[in-house]
Design a protein around this motif. Sequence first.
Motif, PDB file in Angstrom:
ATOM      1  N   GLY A 128     -40.161  24.649 -21.370  1.00  0.00           N
ATOM      2  CA  GLY A 128     -41.053  23.511 -21.239  1.00  0.00           C
ATOM      3  C   GLY A 128     -40.359  22.376 -20.505  1.00  0.00           C
ATOM      4  O   GLY A 128     -39.306  22.561 -19.876  1.00  0.00           O
ATOM      5  N   GLY A 129     -40.947  21.180 -20.589  1.00  0.00           N
ATOM      6  CA  GLY A 129     -40.409  20.028 -19.871  1.00  0.00           C
ATOM      7  C   GLY A 129     -39.420  19.226 -20.699  1.00  0.00           C
ATOM      8  O   GLY A 129     -39.338  19.361 -21.926  1.00  0.00           O
ATOM      9  N   ILE A 130     -38.682  18.369 -20.023  1.00  0.00           N
ATOM     10  CA  ILE A 130     -37.706  17.504 -20.692  1.00  0.00           C
ATOM     11  C   ILE A 130     -38.415  16.523 -21.623  1.00  0.00           C
ATOM     12  O   ILE A 130     -39.604  16.260 -21.473  1.00  0.00           O
ATOM     13  CB  ILE A 130     -36.845  16.741 -19.670  1.00  0.00           C
ATOM     14  CG1 ILE A 130     -37.736  15.847 -18.786  1.00  0.00           C
ATOM     15  CG2 ILE A 130     -36.048  17.723 -18.820  1.00  0.00           C
ATOM     16  CD1 ILE A 130     -36.955  14.912 -17.872  1.00  0.00           C
ATOM     17  N   ARG A 131     -37.652  15.951 -22.559  1.00  0.00           N
ATOM     18  CA  ARG A 131     -38.217  15.011 -23.525  1.00  0.00           C
ATOM     19  C   ARG A 131     -37.388  13.720 -23.546  1.00  0.00           C
ATOM     20  O   ARG A 131     -36.234  13.705 -23.153  1.00  0.00           O
ATOM     21  CB  ARG A 131     -38.211  15.630 -24.923  1.00  0.00           C
ATOM     22  CG  ARG A 131     -39.031  16.901 -25.070  1.00  0.00           C
ATOM     23  CD  ARG A 131     -38.868  17.493 -26.467  1.00  0.00           C
ATOM     24  NE  ARG A 131     -37.512  17.963 -26.701  1.00  0.00           N
ATOM     25  CZ  ARG A 131     -36.857  17.832 -27.840  1.00  0.00           C
ATOM     26  NH1 ARG A 131     -37.427  17.222 -28.871  1.00  0.00           N
ATOM     27  NH2 ARG A 131     -35.625  18.299 -27.977  1.00  0.00           N
ATOM     28  N   ALA A 132     -38.014  12.663 -24.069  1.00  0.00           N
ATOM     29  CA  ALA A 132     -37.332  11.389 -24.331  1.00  0.00           C
ATOM     30  C   ALA A 132     -36.507  10.924 -23.142  1.00  0.00           C
ATOM     31  O   ALA A 132     -35.331  10.552 -23.282  1.00  0.00           O
ATOM     32  CB  ALA A 132     -36.456  11.523 -25.580  1.00  0.00           C
ATOM     33  N   ALA A 133     -37.114  10.922 -21.959  1.00  0.00           N
ATOM     34  CA  ALA A 133     -36.394  10.531 -20.744  1.00  0.00           C
ATOM     35  C   ALA A 133     -36.217   9.017 -20.673  1.00  0.00           C
ATOM     36  O   ALA A 133     -37.062   8.252 -21.130  1.00  0.00           O
ATOM     37  CB  ALA A 133     -37.151  11.028 -19.516  1.00  0.00           C
ATOM     38  N   PRO A 150     -33.205  18.061 -23.966  1.00  0.00           N
ATOM     39  CA  PRO A 150     -33.722  19.368 -23.549  1.00  0.00           C
ATOM     40  C   PRO A 150     -35.104  19.652 -24.143  1.00  0.00           C
ATOM     41  O   PRO A 150     -35.487  19.075 -25.169  1.00  0.00           O
ATOM     42  CB  PRO A 150     -32.684  20.352 -24.096  1.00  0.00           C
ATOM     43  CG  PRO A 150     -31.430  19.550 -24.202  1.00  0.00           C
ATOM     44  CD  PRO A 150     -31.879  18.168 -24.591  1.00  0.00           C
ATOM     45  N   PRO A 151     -35.863  20.542 -23.510  1.00  0.00           N
ATOM     46  CA  PRO A 151     -37.209  20.856 -24.009  1.00  0.00           C
ATOM     47  C   PRO A 151     -37.183  21.547 -25.364  1.00  0.00           C
ATOM     48  O   PRO A 151     -36.195  22.196 -25.728  1.00  0.00           O
ATOM     49  CB  PRO A 151     -37.774  21.787 -22.933  1.00  0.00           C
ATOM     50  CG  PRO A 151     -36.576  22.377 -22.271  1.00  0.00           C
ATOM     51  CD  PRO A 151     -35.527  21.311 -22.298  1.00  0.00           C
ATOM     52  N   THR A 152     -38.265  21.385 -26.089  1.00  0.00           N
ATOM     53  CA  THR A 152     -38.392  22.079 -27.381  1.00  0.00           C
ATOM     54  C   THR A 152     -38.456  23.582 -27.166  1.00  0.00           C
ATOM     55  O   THR A 152     -37.818  24.362 -27.891  1.00  0.00           O
ATOM     56  CB  THR A 152     -39.660  21.601 -28.111  1.00  0.00           C
ATOM     57  OG1 THR A 152     -39.590  20.193 -28.304  1.00  0.00           O
ATOM     58  CG2 THR A 152     -39.812  22.293 -29.454  1.00  0.00           C
ATOM     59  N   VAL A 153     -39.247  24.008 -26.173  1.00  0.00           N
ATOM     60  CA  VAL A 153     -39.369  25.441 -25.852  1.00  0.00           C
ATOM     61  C   VAL A 153     -38.390  25.761 -24.726  1.00  0.00           C
ATOM     62  O   VAL A 153     -38.545  25.290 -23.600  1.00  0.00           O
ATOM     63  CB  VAL A 153     -40.805  25.802 -25.424  1.00  0.00           C
ATOM     64  CG1 VAL A 153     -40.893  27.265 -25.004  1.00  0.00           C
ATOM     65  CG2 VAL A 153     -41.781  25.506 -26.552  1.00  0.00           C
ATOM     66  N   ARG A 154     -37.371  26.548 -25.029  1.00  0.00           N
ATOM     67  CA  ARG A 154     -36.366  26.916 -24.032  1.00  0.00           C
ATOM     68  C   ARG A 154     -36.726  28.209 -23.315  1.00  0.00           C
ATOM     69  O   ARG A 154     -36.102  28.560 -22.313  1.00  0.00           O
ATOM     70  CB  ARG A 154     -34.994  27.068 -24.694  1.00  0.00           C
ATOM     71  CG  ARG A 154     -34.485  25.816 -25.383  1.00  0.00           C
ATOM     72  CD  ARG A 154     -33.155  26.076 -26.044  1.00  0.00           C
ATOM     73  NE  ARG A 154     -32.095  26.304 -25.077  1.00  0.00           N
ATOM     74  CZ  ARG A 154     -31.256  25.361 -24.661  1.00  0.00           C
ATOM     75  NH1 ARG A 154     -31.357  24.118 -25.129  1.00  0.00           N
ATOM     76  NH2 ARG A 154     -30.305  25.637 -23.787  1.00  0.00           N
ATOM     77  N   ARG A 203     -28.026  15.820 -25.291  1.00  0.00           N
ATOM     78  CA  ARG A 203     -28.731  15.026 -24.298  1.00  0.00           C
ATOM     79  C   ARG A 203     -28.004  15.136 -22.949  1.00  0.00           C
ATOM     80  O   ARG A 203     -26.774  15.187 -22.902  1.00  0.00           O
ATOM     81  CB  ARG A 203     -28.800  13.575 -24.769  1.00  0.00           C
ATOM     82  CG  ARG A 203     -29.771  12.701 -23.994  1.00  0.00           C
ATOM     83  CD  ARG A 203     -30.047  11.413 -24.735  1.00  0.00           C
ATOM     84  NE  ARG A 203     -30.861  10.502 -23.936  1.00  0.00           N
ATOM     85  CZ  ARG A 203     -32.179  10.587 -23.840  1.00  0.00           C
ATOM     86  NH1 ARG A 203     -32.836  11.533 -24.503  1.00  0.00           N
ATOM     87  NH2 ARG A 203     -32.849   9.729 -23.092  1.00  0.00           N
ATOM     88  N   VAL A 204     -28.772  15.153 -21.871  1.00  0.00           N
ATOM     89  CA  VAL A 204     -28.228  15.348 -20.523  1.00  0.00           C
ATOM     90  C   VAL A 204     -28.292  14.031 -19.758  1.00  0.00           C
ATOM     91  O   VAL A 204     -29.285  13.297 -19.854  1.00  0.00           O
ATOM     92  CB  VAL A 204     -29.028  16.424 -19.759  1.00  0.00           C
ATOM     93  CG1 VAL A 204     -28.458  16.633 -18.359  1.00  0.00           C
ATOM     94  CG2 VAL A 204     -29.037  17.727 -20.540  1.00  0.00           C
ATOM     95  N   SER A 205     -27.230  13.729 -19.000  1.00  0.00           N
ATOM     96  CA  SER A 205     -27.196  12.508 -18.189  1.00  0.00           C
ATOM     97  C   SER A 205     -26.865  12.843 -16.744  1.00  0.00           C
ATOM     98  O   SER A 205     -26.108  13.773 -16.460  1.00  0.00           O
ATOM     99  CB  SER A 205     -26.153  11.522 -18.741  1.00  0.00           C
ATOM    100  OG  SER A 205     -26.531  11.055 -20.019  1.00  0.00           O
TER     101      SER A 205
END
Length: 243
Positions: A128-133, A150-154, A203-205
């Motif tokens: 799925g899509g990224i979250r909390a951007a 990261p997305p909930t659905v990987r 979390r990704v930066s």
Amino acid sequence: MSRLVTKLVAAGAAVAAATVGLAAPAAAAPGTLAAPQYMVVDRYSPTWSTFGFWTVAGAHHYDMIISAGGSSRTVTVPGRASDPTGRFVDYDITLDPCVTYLVSVGARTASGQGGTTGRRLEPALRPGGIRAASVTRGADPTTATFSWTPPTVRGYAKRSDGWAHDKNDKVVAPLTYETELVRTSDNTVVKTTKIAAGTSTDRVSFTANGLDPKRAYVLRVKTANDFGSCADKTGRILLTRTA
């Protein structure tokens, strides 16, 4: 023997072992059919999935009910087993790799009556899509740091033979983020990056340099696993201009 068939056979063996010495279950009332047992859905690739379940004595046909996004479709399968022993149905079906489904199956008489299983969630093959951007400009306004969860659905991880791991294997799908930094004034892509995040859930930066403080930008983030990505799941993070 396919992975799905192996699971159906194993389920039968487990039931047989557990019921030794016990009375047989009560028969369904005349003219009615029980719901099928041991429904299994296996996703192997973006173009191949299988749907399996134990047969029900007396079934004229089976209705596989596949729901997503508030709509549903029914796939009707003849009431005959697909294995020589007559124990189960193993049916190939195409599922959208970007969609999470709710699935169930019903055994039906010729008039369409019969029991239906409860609905089961089947996750999408792709992520799925990224979250909390979020995004923050640096003290130097020509830099900005974008971050997301990261997305909930990987989705599913890929095995060495190219097929998807069974979801019961509990193998975490490694993820890659493909980014495009777009200047909004002329819709120009000024930078592209791939971030290999692996199986991390952190979390990704991502930090972009050389930005014009007087321009706005959008970072497009596409999440991919071994089976690809979904265009409609692309994340967008807006960086506004400073003045």
